[in-house]
Design an enzyme around this catalytic site. Structure first.
Site, PDB file in Angstrom:
ATOM      1  N   PHE B 230       0.817  -1.229   0.000  1.00  0.00           N
ATOM      2  CA  PHE B 230       0.000   0.000   0.000  1.00  0.00           C
ATOM      3  C   PHE B 230       0.845   1.272   0.000  1.00  0.00           C
ATOM      4  O   PHE B 230       0.377   2.326   0.415  1.00  0.00           O
ATOM      5  CB  PHE B 230      -0.984  -0.017   1.184  1.00  0.00           C
ATOM      6  N   GLY B 454      -0.600  -8.889  -4.211  1.00  0.00           N
ATOM      7  CA  GLY B 454      -1.973  -9.324  -4.014  1.00  0.00           C
ATOM      8  C   GLY B 454      -2.838  -8.746  -5.113  1.00  0.00           C
ATOM      9  O   GLY B 454      -4.049  -8.984  -5.193  1.00  0.00           O
ATOM     10  N   THR B 455      -2.188  -7.990  -5.980  1.00  0.00           N
ATOM     11  CA  THR B 455      -2.865  -7.322  -7.078  1.00  0.00           C
ATOM     12  C   THR B 455      -3.263  -8.301  -8.175  1.00  0.00           C
ATOM     13  O   THR B 455      -4.129  -7.995  -8.979  1.00  0.00           O
ATOM     14  CB  THR B 455      -1.906  -6.297  -7.683  1.00  0.00           C
ATOM     15  N   ILE B 574     -10.365  -4.052 -18.465  1.00  0.00           N
ATOM     16  CA  ILE B 574     -10.186  -4.906 -17.292  1.00  0.00           C
ATOM     17  C   ILE B 574      -9.572  -6.220 -17.767  1.00  0.00           C
ATOM     18  O   ILE B 574     -10.171  -6.953 -18.553  1.00  0.00           O
ATOM     19  CB  ILE B 574     -11.543  -5.136 -16.587  1.00  0.00           C
ATOM     20  N   ASN B 576      -8.556  -8.934 -15.908  1.00  0.00           N
ATOM     21  CA  ASN B 576      -9.089 -10.132 -15.259  1.00  0.00           C
ATOM     22  C   ASN B 576     -10.162  -9.688 -14.268  1.00  0.00           C
ATOM     23  O   ASN B 576      -9.857  -9.104 -13.235  1.00  0.00           O
ATOM     24  CB  ASN B 576      -7.947 -10.874 -14.549  1.00  0.00           C
ATOM     25  N   THR B 579      -9.644 -10.719 -10.375  1.00  0.00           N
ATOM     26  CA  THR B 579      -8.656 -10.015  -9.566  1.00  0.00           C
ATOM     27  C   THR B 579      -8.968  -8.513  -9.537  1.00  0.00           C
ATOM     28  O   THR B 579      -8.702  -7.842  -8.541  1.00  0.00           O
ATOM     29  CB  THR B 579      -7.230 -10.259 -10.099  1.00  0.00           C
ATOM     30  N   GLN B 583      -9.464  -5.995  -6.335  1.00  0.00           N
ATOM     31  CA  GLN B 583      -8.714  -4.758  -6.151  1.00  0.00           C
ATOM     32  C   GLN B 583      -9.655  -3.599  -5.812  1.00  0.00           C
ATOM     33  O   GLN B 583      -9.400  -2.820  -4.903  1.00  0.00           O
ATOM     34  CB  GLN B 583      -7.933  -4.415  -7.418  1.00  0.00           C
ATOM     35  N   GLY B 647      -5.208   2.247 -14.193  1.00  0.00           N
ATOM     36  CA  GLY B 647      -4.945   1.565 -12.928  1.00  0.00           C
ATOM     37  C   GLY B 647      -6.221   1.266 -12.165  1.00  0.00           C
ATOM     38  O   GLY B 647      -7.218   1.974 -12.290  1.00  0.00           O
ATOM     39  N   GLU B 650      -5.860   1.706  -6.789  1.00  0.00           N
ATOM     40  CA  GLU B 650      -5.992   2.777  -5.810  1.00  0.00           C
ATOM     41  C   GLU B 650      -7.345   3.482  -5.847  1.00  0.00           C
ATOM     42  O   GLU B 650      -7.816   3.983  -4.845  1.00  0.00           O
ATOM     43  CB  GLU B 650      -4.849   3.776  -6.002  1.00  0.00           C
TER      44      GLU B 650
END
Ligand SMILES: Cc1cc2nc3c(=O)[nH]c(=O)nc-3n(C[C@H](O)[C@H](O)[C@H](O)COP(=O)(O)OP(=O)(O)OC[C@H]3O[C@@H](n4cnc5c(N)ncnc54)[C@H](O)[C@@H]3O)c2cc1C
Ligand code: SF4
Ligand code: FES
Ligand code: FES
Lengths: 332, 687, 163
Positions: B230, B454-455, B574, B576, B579, B583, B647, B650
């Site tokens: 993070f 973990g992304t 996107i 996937n 996942t 996120q 992205g 976040e």
């Protein structure tokens, strides 16, 4: 954490003697507070005496009430059908505490003896009269959110963190102790102390005193009772304020009532003043509010750079009213 | 068949659910020694003497590192990394020593026995806006102008129909990844191997090689798994330098060093508290005539990091008159750093609550008010948006959430119910990265020094590579998390997937150009993707989103619950959905946590965080977040990058807190402007 | 003080020399190289170190290893003998109930323990008699996840309960 010896005594007497005879020995039950404190450097024993096998781990019937062996795990106690039926506030208090894993470890003897969560107490690098007598109390003017409002002293404003203990206080439980001078009993409401000028002592127990059992007297009023915990996180958090209550209302009048408060004082706070104010009064919200106010006449907030804990005073009133309203509505 | 867009199960899943994935502390080495850090107990001054005799006398202690006895590092402008180079103490909790011992128990015990004598100087750790030493930084993260101004805000406010001018604040918060920072370090045969929990193996390698005057080739950093970062693991902190010092002091002996949870609140960064003086002025129709934010934050006296709190105010909505500024206080405190959505996360709190306040005052639906102020182009740079689907997110979210059914004053038993909305945004950019592709035994191996926090990088990069090479995913092995692989950018700024994916596309082109569709064993190609940098190109590139919250407030006690949180995002392609959803939802859950709980209580008398553990510093628990849902708008953005991906790591945390605070207002009529939203702030206003 | 203890770890008898201060967590991780249980806080505040001790979920960071002598320890790794995933693990995989994976072995052990407690009729603070989302969440609240995988964790545990 310095090195220590570890001992598994044969029985309660041997356990008591092992600790009583060594100033630097401690009992180890579930370990959820003791091991925590060993790592924080808050206690430095030379000898750790494992008592999980020396006291009873059963709940038995006696004189219409229940005897809870000191080694009974919190989760077993909370799930005991007799506790759920006859003393629901105790089961609820236990289930509102800590987490599933911790309740599987924590014991009936250890839970009431856990120490305050005051952040300064747990941080060896700051002043704290409880940890280092005479060093001062950093909580005043500091992080005060979780500190007490009743029975505080200039030397310490900490709260007792146990939920179970609040219920035991309301239930007039009795603590059975084996000490160097033999066995004795202590009313649960007298087990914990107010800080006064000796905040380092949480309870009236002496070094070596072993809690062997906790006795719940037959308490019909407790069959309809509740434990209400108000906290910052929805689960896995200590109480800001909690209320254990039982009430017997007949014809709209409070015949008898039990109230104890958590998160407000150095000990689980039995609200005798509120109880007295309510007995014989109509079971209406205004009276609940006045009863809470009676208990809080001497309440004093702690100033803090985090905004302090003055909010606890109205919060206690509101929570007491909420619980009593709920109980009396069910009653009718 | 395309792999990109498929709901592929995580490649590292089985290892993670069984616990066999190895994190930095768990590297398989023989005969490890254990290192425990010692932190200062003063906030400013000097270490004048260290007595290590009792510690060294303890059997099993191997060495004690102190300011007097460690190797000299190469000069660095990063004071955080110059550990133990002198006895200066610049904040409480700074590293002042370390013990290495045969076991972790002995190391920890010995650390208690090292005795420090300090010369104590007065310290100053109080963050307020009325300090007279606040200053205007030269630049704010990541290199932006500190102040901007267009038109005349003051005048616009004077002639506005309505103005909301309020101060909002967000407290100091800590990243608190579940895996504390950890290192296993081995110095052997003049080379160094670091198993390090990091978001960037290459930046750790560069920094460590520089500090210890080593060739980069002599340093290898390995990090297949990271237990959350993070931002706290975005660049190395002092702990890894200590691990290397210890390893070099004991050649051939692997050293394990993990921070305690308490130490995590002292030396690995945090998000600065922010104070946001926010102004939104509007005409009768709700069109903004002025938008402004004066933002305040803190930094450490020894190293400047300036949160770009007012940055999103510059581009979010149209308004002819606008101004932003940043002022900071340099205090005797630990060094702040970037934390999930720096700038946008705190900086969208004030404005998104202010917009809600304005909507309320104008009697306009808060979604409608936002729609009315949608800009044509980026209002400050004039650049066109590569794509901007905020309105679509708001509309779709409203539909899914049942926004139209919202009623004021709703109640269910003891619970007051309200709903709220807020917008989200996060910039999209790419950085420089190189990827290598090799063919062997009918399989493609793709290597780059990326990181999976973990992304889902292990998985999504496989999907991207499979499509780039035109082969099924089963034929592709992606390898990441090792500085032995080609240079990859940091897993940060939500730039990872787009950057690394673009590098894989570039390398795949090169591979196919060189070897065609029928390569021979051993064929290998490498290429570098340059990226846009933080500046971006001719377009303003942002992901957008809309967050909806249902809040329940207990009428008696003021307890606050968020039974429902829904986000709709427009974040490009996107890769996937599985996942990606995690996120988004993960970011939103952290946003919920920020809204209701998080507050690092820094006691200025001592200079450190008092609630420095996970019992007192609350992060959301499972019961706080049982229904968090994320959806997205299909977005085809040809300008942002070849992958079309923005992205997603976040944006989920941006706007959540505002949506929750707005919902709490809807439920109770009480407006809370200072996070966290706790019950004490509601009690006085409850019925 | 060094002591030798016997532990049954994931079905295998292990002998290990520990310091009396060594926690079960450190004995597993640092002495027996079983790094399935994780250290997130070392103080009982996160749940990452959850293992099953004689069948019950506990926090291994607060158990002194010496007190666990002769007992049966199951870690998340032991729930998948020969790589065959336990239904809880499969459900975590199916529902993407994790991200960084650091809290995950603890979540998995905790879920196994929690489902067993539920089947035995143990009550919870939430008080539903069915495994509703809120009921599962309360029972799983002793396991923090900073990646925020809670929503999927709840779904996964519900799925495993049906398995
Ligand atoms: C993260 C976290 C959250 C928690 N949340 C809550 C909560 O919300 N509510 C709550 O109530 N509690 C909470 N707890 C505290 C937990 O309930 C107590 O730590 C536990 O009940 C203590 O019991 P134990 O058997 O583990 O005691 P131990 O840790 O073994 O012992 C505690 C103390 O009591 C002494 N002792 C133990 N048994 C006896 C005995 N029979 N006679 C004499 N002395 C004895 C020990 O020497 C020691 O000093 C939490 C704990 C943690 C770590
Ligand atoms: S309140 Fe009590 S426990 Fe806390 S710092 Fe003051 S003396 Fe110590
Ligand atoms: S490591 Fe044991 S609960 Fe956190
Ligand atoms: S998956 Fe990362 S902490 Fe839970």
């Amino acid at each position: 954490m310095r090195a220590f010896d570890y001992q598994v005594p044969a029985d309660a007497l041997a356990a008591m003697r092992a600790v009583a005879g060594n100033d630097s020995a401690v009992f180890l039950a579930g370990g959820t507070n003791l091991v925590d404190h060993l790592k924080l450097g808050l206690t430095h024993p030379d000898l750790v005496v494992d008592i999980t096998g020396v006291t009873s781990d059963e709940v038995v019937e006696r004189d219409g009430g229940l005897w809870i062996g000191a080694a009974v795990r919190n989760s077993d106690l909370a799930a005991d059908p007799r506790v759920c039926e006859r003393y629901p506030m105790l089961s609820e208090a236990l289930l509102s505490g800590a987490s599933g894993q911790l309740r599987n470890m924590a014991t009936a003897g250890g839970n009431p003896l856990q120490r305050t969560r005051c952040g300064y107490f747990q941080d060896n690098t700051t002043p704290c009269n409880k940890r280092r007598p005479g060093s001062g109390c950093a909580a005043v003017g500091g992080h005060a959110r979780y500190q007490g409002i009743l029975g505080t002293s200039e030397h310490c404003v900490a709260t007792h963190p146990s939920d179970m203990a609040v219920a035991l206080s309301a239930l007039d439980a009795v603590v059975h102790v084996l000490g160097p001078d033999g066995e004795r009993t202590i009313p649960f409401t007298e087990l914990h102390r107010l800080p006064g000028d000796e905040p380092s002592r949480d309870t009236v127990l002496h070094h070596g005193d072993l809690i062997t059992a906790i006795e719940l007297p037959d308490t019909p009023i407790a069959r309809r009772s509740r434990y209400r915990k108000v906290r910052d996180r929805a689960s896995y958090a200590f109480a800001l304020v909690s209320v254990a209550a039982a009430v017997d209302v007949t014809d709209g009048v409070v015949r008898d009532v039990r109230i104890a408060l958590g998160g407000v004082a150095h000990k689980p706070w039995r609200a005798y003043l509120a109880e007295e104010a309510l007995r014989g009064q109509a079971a209406i919200e205004d009276n609940f509010r006045e009863a809470a106010a009676a208990e809080l006449v001497d309440a004093r907030a702690v100033d803090g750079m985090d905004g302090g804990n003055a909010f606890k005073i109205p919060l206690v009133t509101r929570t007491v009213v909420s619980v009593l309203r709920g109980l009396t509505q069910e009653n009718q | 068949m395309n792999a990109v867009g498929q709901d592929m199960v995580r490649r590292d899943g089985p290892a993670k659910v069984t616990g066999t994935a190895t994190y930095a502390y768990e590297a398989e080495v023989d005969n490890a020694a254990y290192c425990h850090l010692i932190l200062s107990t003063i906030a400013r001054g000097q270490v004048t003497d260290v007595d290590v005799s009792a510690a060294l006398a303890l059997p099993g202690v191997l060495t004690v590192l102190t300011p007097g006895n460690v190797e000299k590092l190469a000069p660095t402008d990063d004071a955080e990394l110059a550990v133990l180079q002198d006895g200066e103490v610049a904040y409480r909790g700074q590293i002042v020593g370390a013990v290495v011992a045969e076991t972790s128990e002995i190391a920890r015990h010995a650390a208690e026995l090292v005795h420090f004598t300090y010369h104590v100087d007065e310290h100053d750790s109080i963050f307020t806006t009325d300090r007279d030493d606040l200053y205007r930084p030269k630049a704010i993260n990541p290199g932006l102008e500190p102040d901007t101004s267009i038109g005349n805000v003051g005048e616009a406010v004077r002639s506005a129909h309505l103005t909301v001018a309020e101060t909002y604040s967000t407290p100091m918060v800590h990243h608190s990844p579940m895996e504390p920072h950890a290192t296993t370090a081995l110095w052997q045969d003049d080379s160094l191997v670091l198993w390090e929990s990091t978001q960037s193996v290459h930046s750790v390698r560069t920094d460590i090689a520089g500090l210890f005057s080593l060739d980069a080739e002599a340093v290898r950093v390995i990090c297949p798994y990271v237990g959350g970062g993070f931002g706290a693991k975005g660049s190395p902190h002092g702990n890894v330098v200590i691990a290397v010092m210890a390893a070099r002091a004991l050649p051939g002996r692997p050293i394990r060093l993990a921070l305690t949870r308490q130490q995590m609140f002292a030396i690995v960064g945090y998000r600065t508290p922010t104070i946001q003086e926010t102004t939104v002025a509007a005409d009768r129709d709700g069109r903004f005539t002025a938008l402004a934010m004066a933002a305040y934050g803190q930094t450490s006296r020894i190293k400047e990091f300036v949160e770009q709190t007012a940055a999103p105010t510059r581009m979010m909505y149209a308004a002819p008159n606008r101004a932003t500024s940043h002022r900071i206080a340099a205090l005797d405190v630990a060094v702040p750093t970037y934390m999930r959505a720096p700038g946008e996360c705190p900086g969208m709190f004030g404005p998104e609550v202010a917009v809600d306040e304005l909507a309320d005052a104008l009697g306009i639906d808060p979604i409608e008010l936002r729609v009315r102020n949608e800009p044509e182009v980026d209002p400050e740079t004039g650049k066109p948006f590569s794509s901007r689907n905020l309105i679509a997110c708001l509309r779709e979210g409203a539909e899914r959430f049942g926004w139209a059914d919202r009623v004021a004053g709703a109640r269910d038993g003891d619970w007051l119910i309200g709903t709220g909305v807020a917008a989200s945004v996060f910039p999209a950019f790419t950085l420089r990265t190189t990827a290598n592709i090799r063919f062997d035994h009918n399989r493609y191996t793709v290597e780059l020094g990326a990181a999976d926090l973990g992304t889902g990088a292990w998985t999504v990069l496989t999907q991207i590579a499979a499509d780039a090479l035109g082969v099924p995913v089963e034929q592709v092995d992606v390898r990441i998390g090792d500085s032995a692989y080609p240079f990859a950018s940091v897993a940060g700024g939500s730039s990872g997937t787009a950057t690394w994916g673009s590098a894989i596309l570039t390398a795949a082109d090169t591979f196919r150009d060189k070897y065609g569709d029928d390569p021979a064993d051993g064929d290998e190609a490498e290429n570098t993707f340059i990226g846009t940098g933080f500046e971006g190109g001719p377009y303003a590139t942002y992901a957008f989103g809309a967050q909806f919250a249902e809040v329940r407030v207990h009428a008696d006690t003021g307890e606050i619950r968020v039974p429902r949180l829904l986000g709709v995002f427009a974040a490009g392609r996107i890769i996937n959905p599985r996942t990606a959803r995690s996120q988004f939802v993960g970011g939103m859950t952290m946003g919920l946590s920020m809204a209701l709980h998080e507050h690092s209580v820094l006691d200025p008398r001592f200079g450190h965080v008092i609630n420095h553990d996970l019992a007192e510093y609350h992060i959301a628990s499972c019961s706080d977040a049982t229904d968090v849902a994320a959806h997205w708008i299909e977005e085809d953005d040809p300008h942002v990058n070849r992958l079309g991906a923005k992205g997603i790591g976040e944006i989920g945390i941006v706007g959540t807190a505002a949506a929750i605070v707005n919902a709490a207002h809807h439920a109770t009529g009480i407006r809370v402007r200072h996070l966290p939203l706790t019950l004490d702030k509601l009690l006085a206003g409850l019925p | 003080m060094q002591t030798e203890i016997n532990l049954r770890v994931d079905g295998t008898d292990r002998q290990v020399t520990v310091d009396t201060r060594t926690t079960l967590l450190d004995a597993l991780r640092e002495r027996l190289a079983n790094t399935s249980p994780k250290k997130g806080c070392d103080h009982g505040q996160c749940g990452a170190c959850t293992v099953l001790l004689n069948g019950r979920r506990v926090l291994s960071c607060l158990v002194l290893a010496v007190t666990a002598g002769g007992k049966d320890v199951v870690t998340a790794n032991g729930l998948a003998p020969d790589g065959e995933l336990h239904p809880v693990q499969q459900a975590f995989l199916d529902n993407d109930a994790f991200q960084c994976g650091y809290c995950t072995p603890g979540q998995v052990c905790s879920a196994v323990g929690a489902l067993d407690e539920f089947r035995r009729g143990w009550p919870s603070h939430h008080g539903d008699t069915e495994l509703t989302r809120a009921e599962v969440a309360e029972r799983m609240s002793g396991n923090l996840c900073r990646c925020g995988a809670y929503t999927n964790i709840v779904t996964a545990v519900q799925q495993a309960a049906r398995a």
